[in-house]
Design an enzyme around this catalytic site. Sequence first.
Site, PDB file in Angstrom:
ATOM      1  N   CYS A  15      20.805  -7.324  35.174  1.00 24.89           N
ATOM      2  CA  CYS A  15      20.433  -8.623  35.745  1.00 24.89           C
ATOM      3  C   CYS A  15      21.578  -9.295  36.488  1.00 24.89           C
ATOM      4  CB  CYS A  15      19.915  -9.542  34.637  1.00 24.89           C
ATOM      5  SG  CYS A  15      18.299  -9.060  33.986  1.00 24.89           S
ATOM      6  N   GLY A 137       2.159   2.935  38.310  1.00 25.58           N
ATOM      7  CA  GLY A 137       3.315   2.349  38.957  1.00 25.58           C
ATOM      8  C   GLY A 137       3.430   2.729  40.413  1.00 25.58           C
TER       9      GLY A 137
END
Length: 350
Positions: A15, A137
Amino acid sequence: MSEVQLTQFSHGAGCGCKIAPAVLDSILQSEIAPSIFKELLVGNSSKDDAAVYDLGNGTALISTTDFFVPIVDDPYQFGRIAAANAISDVYAMGGKPIMALAILGWPVDKLSPEIARRVIEGGRSICEEAGIPLAGGHSVDTTEPIFGLSVNGIVTTDHLKKNNTAQIGDLLFLTKPLGVGILSTAQKRGQLEAPDLTILIHQLNQLNKVGQLLGAIKGVHAMTDVTGFGLIGHLMEMMEGSNTGALINYSQVPVINSAKQYLAKRLVPDATYRNWNAYSKQVGFEKGVDVMEAFSILPDPQTNGGLLFAVDPLAVEEVVPLLLMNGLENHIIPIGKVTEVTEKRIMVAP
């Protein structure tokens, strides 16, 4: 495949590769007036963890997506961590995840398909732990390896937790220690010791399942998860959205024990400075706080970080047993409280 070092193929880590807050605000500005959807309970108007849509039967759909470049070298662990991080957004809303789709970007000219398969297997294993299918996906050829999930969840509408509904007097809790960004930077630079790598991977793999249980407690007024903007950034979003301030007791903020030894070597993520520059003007320090250390800890970018939640003091007796039952005995002491807004929105006390 066992010798691959995925972090060497990426410019950031987990992140920590988020776009800077100021840049993101600029990107999200629009001259197009937004349409009004009365069923949309949470959307772009707030800086929350996921979108929420009222299904009209007492429940709501939670929808989120999260993906990033490698934070660890092992492909299987990268997949697990990225998946756990994405699923956390549902738990942060007080919800139950029900299904996930994979998001894969892969530099096919640099890394073999077998390595990508291990990443997907890692993601699938975390979905199994969360009790949800990895149902499909999408993949593209990219210059850096990227993996994450699009996750759907459900929540009873009166159990929905937002990040902008904290109340003055609430106590603040955090369910994981800080320092992930520091340790992952040490790994990327080849200086992370083996025992600390074990600690890092263990924390990054932990699902924030307690969030679904906290959603059922009325006295939990607001909740979010701490990720790329660090504790200070996500707390700031909570306080700005709630039009409140916060007092943080720095000595009560949990930190991975070994993180400070790497700080002494100045192993600080670039995103730490980015985060501090974004929020420092609204942060004040009381006498007795080691400001230089706090500068490196509070904005440290987390990946799959802990849940930060604001709870009515009268509801703490409901919260603590849940934390204990979920192995969070080291996180039953509040790290601070919600206050009125002062000259500095967030004050840090010793």
